[in-house]
Design an enzyme around this catalytic site. Structure first.
Site, PDB file in Angstrom:
ATOM      1  N   GLY A   1       0.832  -1.205   0.000  1.00  0.00           N
ATOM      2  CA  GLY A   1       0.000   0.000   0.000  1.00  0.00           C
ATOM      3  C   GLY A   1       0.861   1.247   0.000  1.00  0.00           C
ATOM      4  O   GLY A   1       0.575   2.225  -0.705  1.00  0.00           O
ATOM      5  N   GLU A   2       1.935   1.215   0.793  1.00  0.00           N
ATOM      6  CA  GLU A   2       2.850   2.359   0.894  1.00  0.00           C
ATOM      7  C   GLU A   2       3.434   2.697  -0.472  1.00  0.00           C
ATOM      8  O   GLU A   2       3.471   3.859  -0.895  1.00  0.00           O
ATOM      9  CB  GLU A   2       3.970   2.002   1.889  1.00  0.00           C
ATOM     10  N   ARG A   3       3.890   1.665  -1.185  1.00  0.00           N
ATOM     11  CA  ARG A   3       4.518   1.898  -2.490  1.00  0.00           C
ATOM     12  C   ARG A   3       3.502   2.373  -3.520  1.00  0.00           C
ATOM     13  O   ARG A   3       3.809   3.220  -4.366  1.00  0.00           O
ATOM     14  CB  ARG A   3       5.210   0.609  -2.974  1.00  0.00           C
TER      15      ARG A   3
ATOM     16  N   GLY B   1       2.612   5.962  -2.907  1.00  0.00           N
ATOM     17  CA  GLY B   1       3.797   6.743  -3.283  1.00  0.00           C
ATOM     18  C   GLY B   1       3.881   6.920  -4.788  1.00  0.00           C
ATOM     19  O   GLY B   1       4.140   8.019  -5.292  1.00  0.00           O
TER      20      GLY B   1
END
Ligand SMILES: Cc1cc2nc3c(=O)[nH]c(=O)nc-3n(C[C@H](O)[C@H](O)[C@H](O)COP(=O)(O)OP(=O)(O)OC[C@H]3O[C@@H](n4cnc5c(N)ncnc54)[C@H](O)[C@@H]3O)c2cc1C
Length: 406
Positions: free
Chosen positions: A268-270, A273
């Protein structure tokens, strides 16, 4: 004859839309309903009216005010996909796309990053594997903006090599006793809790666990507020743990399964981003086109040079392609399918492209691009992080190599 009229009409419409840029770009996405569009507009207006006017002041202060989290929570941005019982909005991934894309209108990638750490990097794992205690005491207050969250994985001697972290958590009765240090921690100077990666077992990836760590724990300290190349309005810290005791019930999921949870959480973070980097680059490209229309050289607007126009449309085309790759990853997630391959590709392609777009846009500004008063200089500095944070481009290629079986 009727076909000709239709073609002329189509050309006119497309020309008008081209002039509007944005409407052409946002055509034909059934996943974005009227509700998504309304939500998108709300986030953009918040950024343009309440955040962007403060950009220079907050960048100079090296911190944006805490009440930005409160306002973000009021707008529901800190728990978009989280269940309503914990204060979330229970919405789909496409709302998170709107949020990540529109936050760039704050003009401060540092602020966007800090918000995304709170909403999409430090807390989703609590929702996914936490129990009621974790959710009531950490997730819900973070969604309400009452607690600031940080994600503590990177260490002075282990960034890309997550499996090699050294901060230990030794079991002692009903507590874990934590010793070690973390670095580059976003929101680190004022976090109320940290979703913390620790070593509970032997060496390597099989000995890592995730703990919920309240920062009012005795023995915890912020050892350094780091000065950075960009993202100035967000705080990034070095932190240390000296015999810090947290109850064993603060363990997230299973002991020694932390590496797997971290890798899952990275997805999810990537993805946010990647999405945010493309949107940020698009915003700067749009601003650059306006600059090139106004700026004159050799008796004509800079946009009048064919090489400039070709560069602009080339970057526009590449941004569109990168955006579609990220959307493909979102579609897979929405369908409940594994999107590791597509998310990794999106982080790699969107990040590298965003850096290139920022660099070319700065070039198109000439000397003005090098001046602090032009936003493109800040965007260029801020953007540089995207191919490093949350996993470098080299690590993305490494993951893709493994997925490919090479
Ligand atoms: C502003 C900022 C905010 C951050 N926020 C957080 C946060 O909130 N929480 C957190 O936990 N971390 C955070 N980080 C840390 C970030 O995730 C790491 O910096 C990143 O993962 C890279 O690790 P490293 O800095 O140790 O680089 P290293 O791992 O030391 O890498 C150095 C170089 O070697 C390359 N390299 C490493 N391994 C390989 C390999 N196998 N093959 C080829 N090349 C390789 C890298 O790509 C890089 O170019 C943040 C970093 C920054 C700069």
């Amino acid at each position: 004859m009727r076909l000709c009229i239709a073609l002329v009409t189509l050309q006119t419409t497309e020309k008008e839309e081209l002039q509007m840029g944005e409407s052409l770009r946002s055509r034909g996405y059934p996943q974005f309903t009227d509700e998504h569009k309304l939500f998108r507009r709300t986030v953009r207006e918040w950024c343009q009216k309440e955040l962007h006017p403060n950009a220079e002041e907050w960048e100079a202060a090296r911190l944006f005010p805490r009440n930005v989290f409160d306002r973000g929570a009021e707008l529901g941005l800190l728990g978009i996909r989280m269940p309503e019982e914990y204060g979330g909005m229970g919405l789909d991934w496409w709302y998170s796309v709107c949020y990540a894309e529109e936050m760039v209108h704050s003009g401060m990638a540092g602020l966007t990053m800090a918000m995304l750490v709170q909403s999409d990097m430090a807390t989703p794992v609590i929702h996914e594997i936490g129990n009621d205690y974790h959710k009531e005491n950490f997730l819900a207050p973070a969604i309400r903006g009452e607690m600031i969250a940080a994600l503590g994985v990177s260490e002075p001697d282990a960034g890309s090599d997550v499996a090699n972290i050294r901060t230990t958590a030794r079991k002692d009765g009903d507590d874990y006793v934590i010793n070690g240090a973390k670095t580059y921690i976003t929101n680190g100077t004022r976090a109320d809790f940290i979703t913390l990666a620790v070593r509970t077992g032997g060496e390597g990836f099989g000995g890592i666990s995730l703990l919920m760590f309240p920062t009012d724990t005795k023995g915890y300290s912020v050892t350094n507020k780091l000065e950075k190349l960009g993202n100035h309005c967000s705080d990034t810290a070095e932190i240390a743990f000296e015999d810090c005791r947290v109850p064993t019930r603060n363990l997230l999921g299973h002991e020694n399964a932390g590496f797997y949870y971290i890798m899952q959480n990275f997805q999810g973070e990537r993805l946010v981003g990647a999405i945010s980097s493309v949107a940020g680059a698009q915003r700067v490209l749009d601003m650059t086109v306006e600059f090139c229309k106004d700026r004159k050289a050799f008796g004509r607007p800079v946009i009048g040079f064919q090489t400039v126009r070709h560069l602009v449309v080339q970057l526009e085309a590449e941004l569109e392609a990168a955006r579609q790759l990220a959307y493909r990853a979102v579609s897979l997630l929405v369908m409940g399918q594994n999107a590791t391959r597509e998310i990794t590709m999106a982080k790699l392609i969107c990040g590298e492209l965003a850096n290139r777009v920022m660099d070319r846009c700065l070039q198109l500004h000439g000397g003005a691009g090098y001046m602090a008063e032009y936003e493109v200089s800040r965007a260029w500095r801020d953007s540089r992080l995207i191919t490093i944070g949350g996993g470098t481009s080299e690590i993305m290629r490494e993951i893709l190599t493994k997925l490919h079986g090479l």
